[in-house]
Design a protein around this motif. Structure first.
Motif, PDB file in Angstrom:
ATOM      1  N   TYR A 262       0.838  -1.209   0.000  1.00  0.00           N
ATOM      2  CA  TYR A 262       0.000   0.000   0.000  1.00  0.00           C
ATOM      3  C   TYR A 262       0.871   1.257   0.000  1.00  0.00           C
ATOM      4  CZ  TYR A 262      -3.843   3.135   1.142  1.00  0.00           C
ATOM      5  OH  TYR A 262      -4.772   4.141   1.095  1.00  0.00           O
ATOM      6  N   ALA A 263       1.930   1.239   0.818  1.00  0.00           N
ATOM      7  CA  ALA A 263       2.789   2.432   0.942  1.00  0.00           C
ATOM      8  C   ALA A 263       3.509   2.745  -0.363  1.00  0.00           C
ATOM      9  CB  ALA A 263       3.808   2.222   2.062  1.00  0.00           C
ATOM     10  N   LYS A 264       3.767   1.708  -1.165  1.00  0.00           N
ATOM     11  CA  LYS A 264       4.433   1.927  -2.456  1.00  0.00           C
ATOM     12  C   LYS A 264       3.455   2.510  -3.479  1.00  0.00           C
ATOM     13  CE  LYS A 264       8.047  -1.587  -2.228  1.00  0.00           C
ATOM     14  NZ  LYS A 264       8.383  -2.964  -2.608  1.00  0.00           N
ATOM     15  N   GLU A 265       2.190   2.171  -3.305  1.00  0.00           N
ATOM     16  CA  GLU A 265       1.190   2.535  -4.303  1.00  0.00           C
ATOM     17  C   GLU A 265       0.488   3.858  -3.988  1.00  0.00           C
ATOM     18  OE1 GLU A 265      -1.096  -1.062  -5.540  1.00  0.00           O
ATOM     19  OE2 GLU A 265      -2.757   0.372  -5.335  1.00  0.00           O
ATOM     20  N   ARG A 266       0.203   4.079  -2.746  1.00  0.00           N
ATOM     21  CA  ARG A 266      -0.597   5.240  -2.334  1.00  0.00           C
ATOM     22  C   ARG A 266       0.220   6.524  -2.439  1.00  0.00           C
ATOM     23  NH1 ARG A 266      -5.737   7.166  -1.535  1.00  0.00           N
ATOM     24  NH2 ARG A 266      -5.832   8.616   0.225  1.00  0.00           N
ATOM     25  N   GLU A 267      -0.319   7.478  -3.171  1.00  0.00           N
ATOM     26  CA  GLU A 267       0.401   8.758  -3.303  1.00  0.00           C
ATOM     27  C   GLU A 267      -0.318   9.858  -2.533  1.00  0.00           C
ATOM     28  OE1 GLU A 267       1.317   9.851  -7.285  1.00  0.00           O
ATOM     29  OE2 GLU A 267       2.446   7.991  -7.665  1.00  0.00           O
ATOM     30  N   GLN A 268       0.447  10.653  -1.831  1.00  0.00           N
ATOM     31  CA  GLN A 268      -0.049  11.885  -1.206  1.00  0.00           C
ATOM     32  C   GLN A 268       1.047  12.938  -1.410  1.00  0.00           C
ATOM     33  OE1 GLN A 268      -3.382  12.353   0.724  1.00  0.00           O
ATOM     34  NE2 GLN A 268      -3.397  10.914  -0.982  1.00  0.00           N
ATOM     35  N   PHE A 269       0.664  14.155  -1.506  1.00  0.00           N
ATOM     36  CA  PHE A 269       1.615  15.254  -1.737  1.00  0.00           C
ATOM     37  C   PHE A 269       2.516  14.959  -2.940  1.00  0.00           C
ATOM     38  CE2 PHE A 269       0.541  15.161   2.781  1.00  0.00           C
ATOM     39  CZ  PHE A 269       0.040  16.447   2.966  1.00  0.00           C
ATOM     40  N   GLY A 270       1.970  14.270  -3.930  1.00  0.00           N
ATOM     41  CA  GLY A 270       2.678  14.060  -5.194  1.00  0.00           C
ATOM     42  C   GLY A 270       3.690  12.934  -5.207  1.00  0.00           C
ATOM     43  N   LYS A 271       3.752  12.139  -4.147  1.00  0.00           N
ATOM     44  CA  LYS A 271       4.667  10.976  -4.210  1.00  0.00           C
ATOM     45  C   LYS A 271       4.144   9.826  -3.337  1.00  0.00           C
ATOM     46  CE  LYS A 271       7.866  13.342  -1.090  1.00  0.00           C
ATOM     47  NZ  LYS A 271       9.232  13.737  -0.853  1.00  0.00           N
ATOM     48  N   PRO A 272       4.674   8.601  -3.606  1.00  0.00           N
ATOM     49  CA  PRO A 272       4.219   7.461  -2.785  1.00  0.00           C
ATOM     50  C   PRO A 272       4.514   7.725  -1.307  1.00  0.00           C
ATOM     51  CG  PRO A 272       5.548   6.705  -4.648  1.00  0.00           C
ATOM     52  CD  PRO A 272       5.664   8.190  -4.626  1.00  0.00           C
ATOM     53  N   ILE A 273       3.597   7.342  -0.443  1.00  0.00           N
ATOM     54  CA  ILE A 273       3.786   7.630   0.996  1.00  0.00           C
ATOM     55  C   ILE A 273       5.002   6.893   1.560  1.00  0.00           C
ATOM     56  CG2 ILE A 273       1.366   8.265   1.471  1.00  0.00           C
ATOM     57  CD1 ILE A 273       1.037   5.421   2.722  1.00  0.00           C
ATOM     58  N   MET A 274       5.450   5.832   0.868  1.00  0.00           N
ATOM     59  CA  MET A 274       6.675   5.114   1.264  1.00  0.00           C
ATOM     60  C   MET A 274       7.871   6.083   1.301  1.00  0.00           C
ATOM     61  SD  MET A 274       7.759   2.008   1.865  1.00  0.00           S
ATOM     62  CE  MET A 274       8.872   0.683   1.545  1.00  0.00           C
ATOM     63  N   GLU A 275       7.819   7.110   0.502  1.00  0.00           N
ATOM     64  CA  GLU A 275       8.953   8.045   0.435  1.00  0.00           C
ATOM     65  C   GLU A 275       8.987   9.017   1.615  1.00  0.00           C
ATOM     66  OE1 GLU A 275       9.601   9.745  -3.438  1.00  0.00           O
ATOM     67  OE2 GLU A 275       9.227   7.793  -4.403  1.00  0.00           O
ATOM     68  N   PHE A 276       7.944   9.005   2.420  1.00  0.00           N
ATOM     69  CA  PHE A 276       7.984   9.814   3.658  1.00  0.00           C
ATOM     70  C   PHE A 276       8.640   8.972   4.753  1.00  0.00           C
ATOM     71  CE2 PHE A 276       4.024  11.327   1.548  1.00  0.00           C
ATOM     72  CZ  PHE A 276       4.523  12.559   1.162  1.00  0.00           C
ATOM     73  N   GLN A 277       9.652   9.564   5.369  1.00  0.00           N
ATOM     74  CA  GLN A 277      10.378   8.803   6.386  1.00  0.00           C
ATOM     75  C   GLN A 277       9.459   8.344   7.528  1.00  0.00           C
ATOM     76  OE1 GLN A 277      13.632  10.569   8.820  1.00  0.00           O
ATOM     77  NE2 GLN A 277      14.934   9.532   7.334  1.00  0.00           N
ATOM     78  N   GLY A 278       8.455   9.171   7.820  1.00  0.00           N
ATOM     79  CA  GLY A 278       7.495   8.835   8.888  1.00  0.00           C
ATOM     80  C   GLY A 278       6.804   7.512   8.626  1.00  0.00           C
ATOM     81  N   VAL A 333      -2.688  -0.806  10.160  1.00  0.00           N
ATOM     82  CA  VAL A 333      -3.924  -0.022  10.013  1.00  0.00           C
ATOM     83  C   VAL A 333      -3.554   1.453   9.817  1.00  0.00           C
ATOM     84  CG1 VAL A 333      -6.028   0.759  11.195  1.00  0.00           C
ATOM     85  CG2 VAL A 333      -5.346  -1.651  11.329  1.00  0.00           C
ATOM     86  N   GLN A 334      -2.584   1.937  10.580  1.00  0.00           N
ATOM     87  CA  GLN A 334      -2.175   3.344  10.494  1.00  0.00           C
ATOM     88  C   GLN A 334      -1.596   3.669   9.113  1.00  0.00           C
ATOM     89  OE1 GLN A 334      -2.988   5.185  12.972  1.00  0.00           O
ATOM     90  NE2 GLN A 334      -2.140   7.132  12.306  1.00  0.00           N
ATOM     91  N   VAL A 335      -0.768   2.770   8.590  1.00  0.00           N
ATOM     92  CA  VAL A 335      -0.149   3.020   7.277  1.00  0.00           C
ATOM     93  C   VAL A 335      -1.228   3.090   6.187  1.00  0.00           C
ATOM     94  CG1 VAL A 335       1.353   2.006   5.498  1.00  0.00           C
ATOM     95  CG2 VAL A 335       2.116   2.060   7.880  1.00  0.00           C
ATOM     96  N   LEU A 336      -2.269   2.292   6.336  1.00  0.00           N
ATOM     97  CA  LEU A 336      -3.339   2.323   5.330  1.00  0.00           C
ATOM     98  C   LEU A 336      -4.337   3.466   5.566  1.00  0.00           C
ATOM     99  CD1 LEU A 336      -2.211  -0.639   4.774  1.00  0.00           C
ATOM    100  CD2 LEU A 336      -4.510  -1.147   3.984  1.00  0.00           C
ATOM    101  N   GLY A 337      -4.150   4.215   6.631  1.00  0.00           N
ATOM    102  CA  GLY A 337      -5.025   5.361   6.901  1.00  0.00           C
ATOM    103  C   GLY A 337      -6.480   4.934   7.034  1.00  0.00           C
ATOM    104  N   GLY A 338      -7.379   5.735   6.494  1.00  0.00           N
ATOM    105  CA  GLY A 338      -8.816   5.449   6.604  1.00  0.00           C
ATOM    106  C   GLY A 338      -9.181   4.107   5.994  1.00  0.00           C
ATOM    107  N   TYR A 339      -8.477   3.734   4.916  1.00  0.00           N
ATOM    108  CA  TYR A 339      -8.770   2.447   4.275  1.00  0.00           C
ATOM    109  C   TYR A 339      -8.421   1.294   5.221  1.00  0.00           C
ATOM    110  CZ  TYR A 339      -9.414   5.289   0.171  1.00  0.00           C
ATOM    111  OH  TYR A 339      -9.895   6.234  -0.691  1.00  0.00           O
ATOM    112  N   GLY A 340      -7.419   1.508   6.045  1.00  0.00           N
ATOM    113  CA  GLY A 340      -7.008   0.472   6.991  1.00  0.00           C
ATOM    114  C   GLY A 340      -8.099   0.140   7.993  1.00  0.00           C
TER     115      GLY A 340
END
Ligand SMILES: Cc1cc2nc3c(=O)[nH]c(=O)nc-3n(C[C@H](O)[C@H](O)[C@H](O)COP(=O)(O)OP(=O)(O)OC[C@H]3O[C@@H](n4cnc5c(N)ncnc54)[C@H](O)[C@@H]3O)c2cc1C
Length: 376
Positions: A262-278, A333-340
């Motif tokens: 999911y983190a590789k696929e889901r984009e927020q702020f113009g990039k996959p969320i995997m790229e956020f260190q958080g 669940v947290q990484v998937l956000g609301g979908y989680g």
């Protein structure tokens, strides 16, 4: 300690993964929603050779070890920890009979449990005695060539779906030394199903109260000597704790895989969320927790297979794996956000299932007691 899986072990894991993909995955969401128990799964698992992994080929088993058993359970639990739990619990009475039973008991009960034609259950907990199981109140009174059992067993996995119950009952003095173990067939007059529990998770795995009302059990169904029942149950639970650790690791792996994808696929702020260190640091911690848990579990399995003391290591494996599973699934669940939080993505189910594993076969607190006692 370094673990490399041998050919047999890889083959068992692949076999179990294929079995789970074919026989469990297509049904698991509906079965969980409806609380439907797929009884024929036991026979299919038996046919596939998944049930008797650790048992002797004399009784239909595969003559393999705990490592192979652990790998099988991990794969089943990745798809359904509820079925993983039910399958592992059916093997608890089998392991007790294999260890302490007479040749006649082994011949009568083991082939049926290994083939999945019969289902087993382990009856220790009572309404008033959970962690303090040595104080159990169910009685077995000897009358000549038989015993008469009276009492109530609580939260029994597989419940009245089981055919063969391993029942711990008091035959003597107060405390754990007055406890004996009995093989009781569910069809015996006086064995009655009580409340079928509605649970937070693992709804495919029935959990039921079982009542014993003047149940006549022949002498030949006592497991080993009078007074040895609690020790036999404790030994079985040491092994069972490795199984619960394996199931926890299976859930954790499923949750981690889902979160990474999911983190590789889901984009927020113009990039996959995997790229956020958080997010990526959370995933790194999840992977590290799982690796540590698996290594502890493999170590406990290895020690059991090598006939070394493994009780403390089994408790460590169970404690670490189930606590990690709770954390990993919550983070997923947290990484998937609301979908989680939505059922569709399954990680919320994993989180509910993780909670159960911190409680069964000795709570996390009880595991700490066992580990601390080992320090003396
Ligand atoms: C889904 C499910 C399936 C189960 N299947 C089976 C089964 O097949 N067979 C079976 O026999 N049982 C089964 N159980 C029962 C399970 O093993 C018990 O629930 C468990 O051992 C805890 O007992 P309890 O629920 O009575 O809690 P209690 O023993 O009352 O404990 C309550 C709380 O007190 C804590 N506590 C208790 N004693 C101590 C202590 N000395 N120090 C610190 N903390 C302590 C516990 O950790 C827990 O947090 C199942 C339970 C569940 C939920």
């Amino acid at each position: 300690m370094h673990f490399t899986l041998n050919e047999n072990q890889v083959a068992i894991a692949e076999l179990a993964a294929k079995f789970a993909a074919k026989e469990i995955a297509p049904h698991v969401d509906a079965d969980e929603a409806n609380g439907f128990f797929r009884k024929d799964l036991f026979r299919k698992a038996g046919e596939a050779g998944l049930l008797g992994i650790q048992l002797s080929s004399e009784f239909g088993g595969s003559d393999l070890g705990t490592m192979e058993y652990v790998l099988m359970l991990e794969e089943i639990a990745k798809v359904s920890s509820g079925y993983g739990t039910s399958l592992s619990v059916t093997m608890l009475p089998a392991s007790m009979i294999a260890k302490a039973g007479t040749q006649a008991q082994k011949e009568k009960y083991l082939p049926a449990l290994v083939s999945g034609e019969k289902i087993g259950a382990f009856c220790l907990t009572e309404p008033q005695n959970g962690s303090d199981a040595g104080s159990l109140q169910t009685t077995a009174v000897r009358k000549g060539d038989h015993y008469v059992l009276n009492g109530v067993k609580q939260f029994i996995t597989n419940g009245m779906q089981a055919d063969i119950l391993l029942v711990m009952a008091r035959t003597g003095q107060a405390g754990s030394k007055g406890v004996s173990a009995f093989i009781v067939e569910t069809k015996t007059p006086g064995v009655k199903g009580g409340k079928l529990e509605k649970k937070m998770g693992m709804r495919v795995s029935p959990t039921q109260e079982i009542l014993f009302e003047n149940v006549v059990v022949p002498l030949e169904n006592r497991l080993s000597d009078e007074g040895t029942g609690f020790t036999a149950a404790k030994t079985a639970l040491d092994g069972g704790r490795i199984s619960i650790a394996a199931i926890a690791n299976g859930i954790s792996k499923a949750a981690l895989d889902r979160a990474i994808a999911y983190a590789k696929e889901r984009e927020q702020f113009g990039k996959p969320i995997m790229e956020f260190q958080g997010v990526s640091f959370t995933l790194a911690d999840m992977a590290t927790e799982l690796e540590a848990s698996r290594l502890l579990t493999f170590q406990a399995a290895y020690r059991k297979d090598e006939h070394m003391d493994f009780s403390v290591q089994a408790s460590m494996a169970k404690l670490k794996s189930t606590e990690s599973c709770m954390r990993i699934t919550t983070d997923a669940v947290q990484v998937l956000g609301g979908y989680g939080y939505m059922e569709e993505f399954q990680v919320e189910r994993y989180m509910r299932e993780a909670k159960m594993l911190q409680i069964v076969e000795g709570t996390s607190q009880i595991q700490r007691i066992v580990i601390a006692r080992g320090m003396k």
